[in-house]
Scaffold this active site. Structure first.
Site, PDB file in Angstrom:
ATOM      1  N   TRP A 168     -14.872 -16.752 -33.849  1.00 58.69           N
ATOM      2  CA  TRP A 168     -13.799 -15.906 -33.306  1.00 58.69           C
ATOM      3  C   TRP A 168     -13.454 -16.403 -31.903  1.00 58.69           C
ATOM      4  CZ3 TRP A 168     -14.860 -10.899 -30.337  1.00 58.69           C
ATOM      5  CH2 TRP A 168     -13.667 -10.232 -30.061  1.00 58.69           C
ATOM      6  N   ASP A 192     -23.302 -10.757 -34.643  1.00 58.01           N
ATOM      7  CA  ASP A 192     -22.087  -9.986 -34.379  1.00 58.01           C
ATOM      8  C   ASP A 192     -21.689  -9.334 -35.707  1.00 58.01           C
ATOM      9  OD1 ASP A 192     -19.660  -8.914 -33.718  1.00 58.01           O
ATOM     10  OD2 ASP A 192     -18.759 -10.781 -33.005  1.00 58.01           O
ATOM     11  N   LYS A 244     -13.234  -1.495 -36.745  1.00 59.32           N
ATOM     12  CA  LYS A 244     -12.608  -1.724 -38.055  1.00 59.32           C
ATOM     13  C   LYS A 244     -13.086  -0.698 -39.077  1.00 59.32           C
ATOM     14  CE  LYS A 244     -12.004  -5.505 -35.740  1.00 59.32           C
ATOM     15  NZ  LYS A 244     -10.953  -6.385 -35.330  1.00 59.32           N
TER      16      LYS A 244
HETATM   17  C1  LMR Z   1      -9.287 -10.301 -34.453  1.00 59.22           C
HETATM   18  O1  LMR Z   1     -10.067 -11.246 -34.595  1.00 59.22           O
HETATM   19  O2  LMR Z   1      -8.083 -10.385 -34.711  1.00 59.22           O
HETATM   20  C2  LMR Z   1      -9.819  -8.966 -33.989  1.00 59.22           C
HETATM   21  O3  LMR Z   1     -11.186  -9.037 -33.815  1.00 59.22           O
HETATM   22  C3  LMR Z   1      -9.088  -8.419 -32.834  1.00 59.22           C
HETATM   23  C4  LMR Z   1      -9.294  -9.160 -31.554  1.00 59.22           C
HETATM   24  O4  LMR Z   1      -9.580  -8.484 -30.563  1.00 59.22           O
HETATM   25  O5  LMR Z   1      -9.186 -10.390 -31.513  1.00 59.22           O
END
Ligand code: LMR
Length: 403
Positions: free
Chosen positions: A130, A211, A246
């Site tokens: 991420w 996570d 979520k």
């Molecule tokens: C995402 O990956 O889109 C979500 O976790 C929201 C974010 O804050 O990035």
């Protein structure tokens, strides 16, 4: 002081949300930020959340400060949600849980805590991971390195390569793992792979850092906790950051938790005091509302059932959309197998497009997705799925506009 500042580019994920909002094209589709959307394209307040809020309005007697650790009731209930009741009992005082300002706040709190007690610690993150993991962990001072994870050709996990890389991590190093519904690729470790990771951590002494942002959106609340519970059961030390954004739909309420498991009650007490002082130095204490709502739901069997029912509906809708997208893409006669989308879990999958192709989808078709071609499956619905598939096909075939 500010005269010489240069503006920064928009956030790669949140920027899409803003761009989609102002796009006048009636066909626009937002597949960017990871929020759940229903068939009408709305992100509803969950039914159990509404009921819990009504109760809180009625019953909450004070708004006085809580503490840097947040609500003890929320912390106990969330620890049970993540780890299960039995394991929580077994761990006893080897575990502590802190309420945090969302999953992001939990990740940053953990990183600042580690940086305080062991400055410059190395943390291995999956490639890809991420996007926001990098600033959340890196700007605290942790040294980020990557391990191979997603196989873009075969749409699976490069498990041997991953294991070879993390086998070089040792005591004092951290390995970040996605508990379920990997963000951004949707490819999760299976049980045998989790067991192999647990055995390697045991043997080499690194500390896994999980996570868990999507518990309940993959296979189910229990099933999605398999990895985290296995590691908590078998290892002396573990860090877990979980989010209620979520699975409770509480995004803007900033509701999450940091759980630390250590080898002894003494070590946990010391860690808890360090985490409390870190939180105090950053934001003093976490916001209350979302955590109070979650505690209300988890403590009440009726609300709990209602919440689980709606979470099941959410999960099933996402899984049905995965299948529907594969069918719709197959109808377009594209020379590619998109079947992997059906196998992956949670909100995200990669479409497997280049950055240029993603830009074409955004600028020619008003279909918003992250540059990596990550899509939020929950942004699809029965009125936009055909347009989406046709636009992807046209982009892949020639880049010409789809009718
Ligand atoms: C995402 O990956 O889109 C979500 O976790 C929201 C974010 O804050 O990035």
């Amino acid at each position: 002081m500010f005269d010489s500042l240069n503006p920064l580019p928009a956030d790669p994920i949140l920027g899409l949300m803003a761009a989609h909002r102002v796009d006048p094209n009636p066909k626009k589709i937002d597949l960017g930020v990871g929020v759940y959307k229903d068939e009408q394209g709305n992100t509803p307040v969950m039914r159990a959340v509404k009921s819990a809020e009504a109760r809180l309005l009625q019953n909450q007697a004070s708004k006085t400060y809580v503490s840097p650790a947040g609500s003890a009731t929320f912390n106990a209930l969330v620890a049970s949600l993540v780890l299960g009741d039995t394991l929580c009992q077994t761990l006893g005082e080897r575990r502590v849980t802190f309420q945090t300002p969302g999953g992001c706040g939990g990740l940053r709190l953990a990183a600042e805590f580690i940086q305080k007690v062991k400055p410059g610690s190395k943390i291995l993150v999956s490639d890809p991971t991420w996007a926001n993991h990098i600033p959340l962990l890196g700007e605290a001072g942790l040294q980020i390195e990557t391990y191979p994870y997603y196989d873009y050709q075969n749409h699976g996990i490069r498990f041997d390569d991953m294991m070879a890389r993390i086998s070089k991590a040792g005591p004092g190093d951290l390995v970040l793992l996605h508990g379920c519904c990997h963000n951004p690729c949707g490819a999760d470790l299976d049980h045998a792979q989790w067991q192999a990771v647990a055995a390697l951590a045991q043997k080499n002494g690194f500390t896994p850092f999980i996570d868990l942002a999507y518990q309940g959106l993959g296979d189910g609340l229990e099933q999605d906790g398999y990895g985290v519970r296995l590691l908590a059961e078998t290892l002396p030390e573990l860090i877990v950051v979980s989010s209620c954004s979520k699975n409770f739909g509480l995004y803007r309420e900033r509701t999450g938790a940091l759980t630390v498991i250590a080898d002894s009650a003494r070590a946990v007490q010391a860690a808890a005091s360090q985490i409390a002082s870190t939180a105090r130095g950053m934001y003093s204490m976490p916001p209350d509302h979302g955590a109070s709502v979650v505690a209300e739901i988890l403590a009440d069997s009726e609300l709990n059932r209602e919440w689980e029912r709606e979470l099941t509906e959410v999960r099933q809708r996402i899984n049905n959309l995965r299948s529907a997208l594969v069918v719709e893409l197959n109808k377009q006669g594209i020379d590619r197998d998109f079947g992997f989308i059906e196998q992956e879990k949670g909100m995200f999958s990669f479409l497997g497009l280049s950055v240029d192709q993603v830009q074409t989808l955004i600028h020619q078709y008003s279909i918003y997705l992250v540059d990596s071609s990550r899509i939020n499956i929950a942004g699809i619905n029965s009125s936009n799925i055909e347009y989406l598939a046709r636009s992807i096909a046209a982009t892949l075939k020639s880049g010409q506009p789809a009718s």
